[in-house]
Scaffold this motif. Structure first.
Motif, PDB file in Angstrom:
ATOM      1  N   ASN A   1       0.856  -1.181   0.000  1.00  0.00           N
ATOM      2  CA  ASN A   1       0.000   0.000   0.000  1.00  0.00           C
ATOM      3  C   ASN A   1       0.897   1.237   0.000  1.00  0.00           C
ATOM      4  OD1 ASN A   1      -2.219   1.671   0.274  1.00  0.00           O
ATOM      5  ND2 ASN A   1      -2.182   1.544   2.515  1.00  0.00           N
ATOM      6  N   TRP A   2       1.694   1.355  -1.057  1.00  0.00           N
ATOM      7  CA  TRP A   2       2.745   2.372  -1.095  1.00  0.00           C
ATOM      8  C   TRP A   2       2.183   3.776  -1.318  1.00  0.00           C
ATOM      9  CZ3 TRP A   2       7.664   0.990  -0.072  1.00  0.00           C
ATOM     10  CH2 TRP A   2       8.003  -0.356  -0.195  1.00  0.00           C
TER      11      TRP A   2
ATOM     12  N   GLU B   1       9.258   4.984   7.801  1.00  0.00           N
ATOM     13  CA  GLU B   1       7.833   5.050   7.455  1.00  0.00           C
ATOM     14  C   GLU B   1       7.554   4.399   6.108  1.00  0.00           C
ATOM     15  OE1 GLU B   1       6.516   9.103   7.827  1.00  0.00           O
ATOM     16  OE2 GLU B   1       7.272   9.253   9.884  1.00  0.00           O
ATOM     17  N   MET B   2       8.506   4.527   5.188  1.00  0.00           N
ATOM     18  CA  MET B   2       8.285   3.994   3.839  1.00  0.00           C
ATOM     19  C   MET B   2       8.594   2.502   3.756  1.00  0.00           C
ATOM     20  SD  MET B   2       7.494   5.320   0.809  1.00  0.00           S
ATOM     21  CE  MET B   2       7.161   4.501  -0.730  1.00  0.00           C
TER      22      MET B   2
ATOM     23  N   SER C   1       3.721   9.071  -4.269  1.00  0.00           N
ATOM     24  CA  SER C   1       4.360  10.387  -4.416  1.00  0.00           C
ATOM     25  C   SER C   1       5.593  10.473  -3.524  1.00  0.00           C
ATOM     26  CB  SER C   1       3.376  11.512  -4.108  1.00  0.00           C
ATOM     27  OG  SER C   1       2.859  11.336  -2.809  1.00  0.00           O
ATOM     28  N   LEU C   2       5.489   9.910  -2.310  1.00  0.00           N
ATOM     29  CA  LEU C   2       6.650   9.849  -1.413  1.00  0.00           C
ATOM     30  C   LEU C   2       7.756   9.013  -2.037  1.00  0.00           C
ATOM     31  CD1 LEU C   2       5.960   9.051   2.352  1.00  0.00           C
ATOM     32  CD2 LEU C   2       7.480  10.768   1.393  1.00  0.00           C
ATOM     33  N   TYR C   3       7.365   7.886  -2.610  1.00  0.00           N
ATOM     34  CA  TYR C   3       8.329   6.957  -3.223  1.00  0.00           C
ATOM     35  C   TYR C   3       9.087   7.661  -4.346  1.00  0.00           C
ATOM     36  CZ  TYR C   3       9.825   2.861  -5.984  1.00  0.00           C
ATOM     37  OH  TYR C   3      10.541   1.935  -6.695  1.00  0.00           O
ATOM     38  N   GLU C   4       8.350   8.375  -5.210  1.00  0.00           N
ATOM     39  CA  GLU C   4       9.007   9.025  -6.351  1.00  0.00           C
ATOM     40  C   GLU C   4       9.826  10.239  -5.924  1.00  0.00           C
ATOM     41  OE1 GLU C   4       6.763   8.021 -10.363  1.00  0.00           O
ATOM     42  OE2 GLU C   4       5.793   9.646  -9.302  1.00  0.00           O
ATOM     43  N   ASP C   5       9.379  10.910  -4.874  1.00  0.00           N
ATOM     44  CA  ASP C   5      10.005  12.162  -4.476  1.00  0.00           C
ATOM     45  C   ASP C   5      11.225  11.931  -3.582  1.00  0.00           C
ATOM     46  OD1 ASP C   5      10.461  14.821  -3.904  1.00  0.00           O
ATOM     47  OD2 ASP C   5       8.980  14.880  -2.290  1.00  0.00           O
ATOM     48  N   LYS C   6      11.031  11.188  -2.485  1.00  0.00           N
ATOM     49  CA  LYS C   6      12.078  11.081  -1.464  1.00  0.00           C
ATOM     50  C   LYS C   6      12.956   9.839  -1.611  1.00  0.00           C
ATOM     51  CE  LYS C   6       9.943  14.141   1.639  1.00  0.00           C
ATOM     52  NZ  LYS C   6       8.894  14.597   0.762  1.00  0.00           N
ATOM     53  N   HIS C   7      12.484   8.850  -2.370  1.00  0.00           N
ATOM     54  CA  HIS C   7      13.202   7.572  -2.405  1.00  0.00           C
ATOM     55  C   HIS C   7      13.592   7.191  -3.831  1.00  0.00           C
ATOM     56  CE1 HIS C   7      12.069   7.340   1.778  1.00  0.00           C
ATOM     57  NE2 HIS C   7      10.819   7.511   1.436  1.00  0.00           N
TER      58      HIS C   7
END
Length: 257
Positions: free
Chosen positions: A9-10, A207-208, A13-19
């Motif tokens: 349940n990713w 968190e991710m 936007s966080l994945y693409e931005d910060k990771h």
């Protein structure tokens, strides 16, 4: 603490931005894959599709699968000309045998390693290749140790919470050979990975990628655990305003006999 995700349940936007390092480091792996025009290639655990697109740019006929619907939705949005489907590494099926299966930063999430290898094997033509990189033995050991220690400090048992599978070369190569692969390249290496967002970098990473450790805790307990982990890790993994994750990667090339 709204961004706590599970591996299925990713927060895309966080994945693409910060990771973004997840696929940026994977570009190296593409050289090992060496995709050729006209080859049929599966990107197993394609995430939001960045590396799938690079394989397509080489002229290969590429298909991306991921078990997270949010990732596939975003991949389709990013690259509408490529086929993306929701499917699981442990039991996916293909229409016709492939020239290659490529997988970056995925298989450490698949505890049923045997099932995943069987699925990969049945999807390849004889002589087809499997090229993968994922977390290997000792990956994020400092972070996992800190999380377990922090949870034990509030009397939370941790055995069932660890979501990862980090094999040694010997262990993983043996599994591949048992299922009819010839392992022609295997490497385990340290790859310390700087995290974005300065002081918030470790909390964001937890968190991710380590959210199962925090499942079932109240928001307050989650904040407390992350604070304890940060204190524990600061002397070794925090320097000049940047957190570093203690990554160790296993890289494999195997041929279907």
């Amino acid at each position: 603490m709204n961004n706590i995700s599970t591996s299925n349940n990713w927060d895309t936007s966080l994945y693409e931005d910060k990771h973004a390092f997840v696929w940026q480091y994977g570009e190296d792996l593409l050289q090992l894959l060496n995709p050729q025009p006209g080859e049929s290639i599966l990107d197993l655990g394609c995430g939001t599709g960045q590396l799938t697109e690079k394989i397509a740019q080489a002229g290969a006929d590429v298909w991306g699968i991921d078990s997270a619907p949010a990732m596939i939705e975003k991949a389709r949005e990013n690259y509408p000309h490529i086929r993306f489907d929701v499917a699981n590494a442990a039991n996916f099926q293909v229409d016709k045998p492939l020239d290659a299966v490529f997988s970056n930063a995925v298989l450490h999430w698949v505890k049923e390693a045997d099932s995943a290898i069987a699925s990969i094997h049945q999807s390849l033509k004889p002589g087809g290749r499997f090229v993968a990189e994922f977390g290997g033995k000792g990956n994020v050991l400092a972070i996992a140790t800190a999380l377990e220690s922090a949870l034990q400090g509030i009397n939370i048992p941790t055995q069932a919470l660890n979501p990862w599978y980090f094999p040694s070369i010997g262990e993983y190569a043996t599994l591949l050979e048992q299922q009819g692969f010839d392992v022609i390249y295997a490497m385990l290496f340290a790859r310390p990975t700087p995290l974005a967002e300065g002081e918030a970098g470790m909390a964001n990473w937890i968190e991710m990628f380590a959210s199962t450790f925090l499942a079932g805790l109240s928001g307050e307990q989650q904040i407390q655990v992350i604070r304890v982990v940060e204190e524990y890790l600061k002397p070794t993994l925090y320097q000049q305003g940047t957190w570093t994750a203690d990554y160790r990667r296993i890289r494999i090339v195997a041929i279907k006999l």
